[in-house]
Each structure stands twice: as C-alpha cells, then as structure tokens.
Design an enzyme around this catalytic site. Structure first.
Site, PDB file in Angstrom:
ATOM      1  N   TYR A 122      27.414 -97.766   8.766  1.00  0.00           N
ATOM      2  CA  TYR A 122      26.106 -97.743   8.112  1.00  0.00           C
ATOM      3  C   TYR A 122      26.021 -98.939   7.183  1.00  0.00           C
ATOM      4  CZ  TYR A 122      22.297 -96.183   5.001  1.00  0.00           C
ATOM      5  OH  TYR A 122      21.143 -96.098   4.258  1.00  0.00           O
ATOM      6  N   ASP A 175      30.831-106.016   5.587  1.00  0.00           N
ATOM      7  CA  ASP A 175      30.022-105.220   4.668  1.00  0.00           C
ATOM      8  C   ASP A 175      30.987-104.484   3.732  1.00  0.00           C
ATOM      9  OD1 ASP A 175      27.397-102.673   4.988  1.00  0.00           O
ATOM     10  OD2 ASP A 175      28.508-103.475   3.278  1.00  0.00           O
ATOM     11  N   LYS A 231      27.470-101.185  -5.093  1.00  0.00           N
ATOM     12  CA  LYS A 231      28.180-100.102  -5.790  1.00  0.00           C
ATOM     13  C   LYS A 231      29.011-100.604  -6.989  1.00  0.00           C
ATOM     14  CE  LYS A 231      28.009 -97.559  -1.472  1.00  0.00           C
ATOM     15  NZ  LYS A 231      27.316 -96.275  -1.616  1.00  0.00           N
TER      16      LYS A 231
HETATM   17  P1  KE4 Z   1      22.409 -99.017  -0.701  1.00  0.00           P
HETATM   18  O1  KE4 Z   1      21.140 -99.619  -0.156  1.00  0.00           O
HETATM   19  O2  KE4 Z   1      22.421 -97.516  -0.563  1.00  0.00           O
HETATM   20  O3  KE4 Z   1      22.753 -99.498  -2.106  1.00  0.00           O
HETATM   21  O4  KE4 Z   1      23.630 -99.552   0.189  1.00  0.00           O
HETATM   22  C1  KE4 Z   1      23.558 -99.375   1.586  1.00  0.00           C
HETATM   23  C2  KE4 Z   1      24.960 -99.444   2.145  1.00  0.00           C
HETATM   24  C3  KE4 Z   1      25.381-100.607   2.766  1.00  0.00           C
HETATM   25  N1  KE4 Z   1      26.627-100.722   3.282  1.00  0.00           N
HETATM   26  C4  KE4 Z   1      27.507 -99.687   3.193  1.00  0.00           C
HETATM   27  C5  KE4 Z   1      28.879 -99.845   3.775  1.00  0.00           C
HETATM   28  C6  KE4 Z   1      27.132 -98.484   2.550  1.00  0.00           C
HETATM   29  O5  KE4 Z   1      28.016 -97.461   2.480  1.00  0.00           O
HETATM   30  C7  KE4 Z   1      25.846 -98.358   2.011  1.00  0.00           C
HETATM   31  C8  KE4 Z   1      25.366 -97.088   1.331  1.00  0.00           C
HETATM   32  N2  KE4 Z   1      26.294 -96.027   1.269  1.00  0.00           N
HETATM   33  C9  KE4 Z   1      25.744 -94.679   1.172  1.00  0.00           C
HETATM   34  C10 KE4 Z   1      26.915 -93.707   1.133  1.00  0.00           C
HETATM   35  N3  KE4 Z   1      27.641 -93.698   2.324  1.00  0.00           N
HETATM   36  C11 KE4 Z   1      24.847 -94.514   0.004  1.00  0.00           C
HETATM   37  C12 KE4 Z   1      24.531 -93.092  -0.373  1.00  0.00           C
HETATM   38  C13 KE4 Z   1      23.120 -92.737  -0.031  1.00  0.00           C
HETATM   39  O6  KE4 Z   1      22.603 -93.227   0.992  1.00  0.00           O
HETATM   40  O7  KE4 Z   1      22.546 -91.955  -0.816  1.00  0.00           O
END
Ligand code: KE4
Length: 422
Positions: free
Chosen positions: A144, A239, A267
């Site tokens: 993801y 990523d 994060k």
């Molecule tokens: P954000 O747009 O949520 O800040 O980041 C997206 C993203 C990009 N790349 C990786 C590897 C990620 O894990 C994420 C977002 N992670 C999720 C949890 N697995 C965020 C939690 C959520 O969607 O509420």
C-alpha cells in the site's frame, strides 16, 4: 469494558463522516466492533473516552516511535506555534530538517517536504515519469502506497482490510499504466520487464511490506529489484513511509544495504504531525518545479510547526542510537511470547504481525489465506485485557521506545493467556 461514551461519539460521528471515521481502518469493521474514541495518550499508553487505558501498539500507525507526547517534541511544537503556525513562505526549519533527513538518507540527494505519505508517493512517481519520459509503473500486490488513483489496484492496508480488491471511483484509464507484480516473486517482475521494459518509469516497493501485515523481503529480492531497474533504466522507489527511521536511523535501505533511486518518507519523519518527504537522485529531483516541469506543490508543505515536530524527533533518534537496540529487545520478547502462544508471527525490527493462517506468509496470497474472524477474536481479547493492537489482520503492530519492560511483560502475559482462553 464500558464503552458508552465512545458509542455516543460514534453515533454522532457516523452521521457526519463515512463510517464515522477519517480513515477506514479506524472504523474497526475488520474486527467486528464500533471504534473506541481516544481521549489522550502518554508514553506507551492511550486512554479512551470512557477512561479505559490501554498499552498502545498502533502508535498512530508508526509516527510515535518515541511514544506519545514525548516532552521535547511537544515543547518544540509549542515554541514553533508561538512564532506562528504556518507562513506559506520559506523558513529556516526547512533546510535544517532536509539536511537532517539527508544525513541519514544520503541517497536523497535532493528532497521535498510534503504533507502525507500519499502525497510523497504520488509526487515521487510523477517525478520518475517526468525524468524517464515513461508512463508505466510496477507495484506489488499487498503493498500500500497511499490512496492516489493509479495505486488503488489490489492495494494492501485499508483496501485489503475492507476486502475491496480495487477501489470504486478510479477510472480504468487511471490504472492502465499500473502493472502488478508479486511480492518476493522475481519472475513476475522479470516477465513485466521483458514485455514492457522500455516503458516502465519506476518500480515502487515497500522494502519490508507492512500493509498486508508484516511480510519480509526474501533474501536477494531487494538486490534483484535494484539490478533489474538499473538494467532497464527504470527508477527504483523505496516507499519507506513505515520503515524510514524505524528499521534503523537510515531506514530499510541502510538495514538491508540496498540503495534506491528515490525514497518516500512519512510518519516518524513528521514526529506525529502531518509531514512527509520524497527525494532521491539530484538529476531526478531537478525535474521538479520550479526547476523542471514536473509540477508538485502544497500550501502547508514544510510548515514550521510540523517541521519542528519532525526535527525534534529525528534529533532524539540520532542522539540516542541505543533506541534501536532497545526496540529490537522489546520486539523480540513480544515475538517469543506470540510464538509461545502458538501464533504465526512475522517480525522485522519493531514491526510485527500475528497471522491467523498455518501457511508461512511471504506474499499477498499467504496474507489473504488468513482467517480474519480469528484475528478479530485475538484483537478483541487483547483489547478487553488492556492491549490495543492493530484493528486489522493486514496491518502491523508497532513497538515504541516508550514501551516499558513492565508493559512488555504484561503484554506477553496477556498474549500467552490468549492460547488458554476458554
Ligand atoms: P498517508 O497518506 O496515510 O500518510 O501514507 C500513505 C502510506 C504510504 N506508504 C506506506 C508504506 C504506508 O503504510 C502508508 C499509510 N499507512 C497506513 C497504515 N498501514 C496509514 C493508516 C491509515 O490509512 O489510516
């Protein structure tokens, strides 16, 4: 466990926001209950609206590697706020944070601060397309990378949790350039390059997958991706939104010793505030406006309050390298207890997942073989016993430096008792 207040808040929220949440995984749909609303957090503990306290292993999905409300970080944000929340103009914190990131991620010869992991990934892919003049991208099933249209094809995390193999509202034409390969499956990548080699702008990968649950790269997989992208002059994007500053101070690329052309961070780099980054080879980043014609912008990008949180967090991490050893020790204790309880565990540093399947989980197919109902029982058992872990089989458990030895022991005891529950 009394959750009356959370229920009242939920009943109100669900009328106002889809599923009552601002991000799908928080809806607890995957674990068969309505969400608890968090009132406050400190260290390794969170307290919900009904006063229930939990040892927290979600850590806001990764940012809180130092635990909640680390005083130096809060102080830095307060000080920044007193000088103004956001200027929409340059300020000294931006080059200071960029330099700090670059010190630990030297492959990010040039970088840009943005507001979310989604934005970082979307921009890195656009830059790789602008740099190569190619359109196609390769991503991996179960990984993801945020919710930009072209990536919502069998993504992991929220989509997989809600068992939507590819999201509605994304025109087929937006995903025509997205090729899907198998994680830990070099031959699937090879066949795509044999067929589309000269059209592939980039390969984007979670260097340790954590959005189908934690799935480690098999020996040689990352090295293989490095070789094949170099051979075809495609951009390799790591990523590291989750792994950056988590697996080591230099992220997965330092941990595994494989250097990508571009990296996305999120994060931890924002210390709990909305801040992320993308960057890489200077020749690629020089394609980005205002230097080049790859356009990317953002009102709040690099704003001083978020920069203050990120900078304070990274400074603490670099001044206390022992943190990573401590995280390793805490996480290894949890892993041992999970195995003692008969759970099928994957762990990479301070990222862990208990998979409810007998098969080894080394890719997307292994992850989807899980019994998510059984995971729900596990989640609810832990929650009722004061342990807050990921409300989804397809997420990671995050350990922080604030997790005390006593709380790790308490967690181990609860996890081991799960096997004996009636
Ligand atoms: P954000 O747009 O949520 O800040 O980041 C997206 C993203 C990009 N790349 C990786 C590897 C990620 O894990 C994420 C977002 N992670 C999720 C949890 N697995 C965020 C939690 C959520 O969607 O509420």
């Amino acid at each position: 466990m009394n959750t009356e207040r959370s229920q009242v808040l939920y009943n109100e929220a669900v009328k106002l926001m889809p599923g009552g949440v601002n991000s799908p995984v928080r809806a607890f749909k995957a674990v068969g209950r309505t969400p608890i609303f968090i009132e406050s957090a400190k260290g390794d503990r969170i307290t919900d609206a009904d006063g229930n306290e939990f040892i927290d292993y979600v850590c806001s999905w990764g940012p809180n590697i130092l635990g909640h409300g680390r005083p130096e970080v809060v102080e830095a944000v307060k000080k920044a706020c007193e000088k103004g929340l956001t200027f929409g103009a340059c300020h000294e914190g931006e080059p200071a944070l960029a330099k700090l990131i670059q010190k630990h991620f030297p492959s990010m010869e040039m970088l840009r601060l943005v507001n979310s992991g989604t934005e970082a990934v979307m921009s890195a892919i656009r830059a790789s397309r602008g740099f190569t003049g190619r359109d196609k991208i390769i991503k991996f099933e179960g990984c993801y990378h945020g919710h930009s249209d072209g990536l919502l094809v069998k993504a992991g995390s929220g989509l997989m949790t809600n068992s939507i193999p590819s999201g509605a509202g994304v025109p087929q034409s937006f995903t025509d350039c997205t090729l899907l390969a198998g994680y830990n499956d070099p031959s699937s990548v090879e066949s795509l390059f044999e067929k589309y080699g000269g059209e592939i702008a980039c390969v984007i990968v979670e260097p340790c997958a954590a959005n189908m649950g934690v799935v480690l790269p098999k020996k040689g997989f990352l090295e293989f991706l490095r070789e094949i992208t170099s051979k075809y002059n495609s951009v390799l994007i790591f990523d590291e939104v989750i792994t950056g500053f988590r697996l080591s101070l230099g992220g997965a690329q330092k941990y595994y010793g494989v250097i990508p052309d571009m990296t996305t961070l999120g994060k931890i780099v924002g210390g709990g505030m909305p801040l992320a980054a993308y960057g890489g080879k200077r020749e690629i980043m020089e394609c980005v406006a205002p230097l080049g014609s790859v356009y990317q912008a953002g009102t709040l990008s690099g704003n001083p309050t978020a920069v203050a949180a990120g900078k304070a967090t990274l400074e603490i991490l670099e001044q206390n390298p022992g943190i990573y050893l401590a995280l390793e020790e805490k996480s290894a204790r949890l892993e041992a207890s999970m195995k003692k309880a008969g759970l099928n565990v994957n762990r990479c540093g301070s990222l862990l997942t208990a998979f409810f399947t007998d098969k080894p989980v080394e890719n997307y197919d292994g992850a989807v073989s899980c019994n998510v109902k059984k995971y729900g029982e596990y989640f609810n058992y832990l929650l009722e016993n004061g342990i807050y872990t990921a409300p989804s089989q397809f997420e990671a458990m995050f350990v922080s430096f604030a997790h005390s030895d006593e709380d790790i022991s308490k967690t181990c005891q609860i996890i081991e008792s799960f096997a004996d529950r009636k």
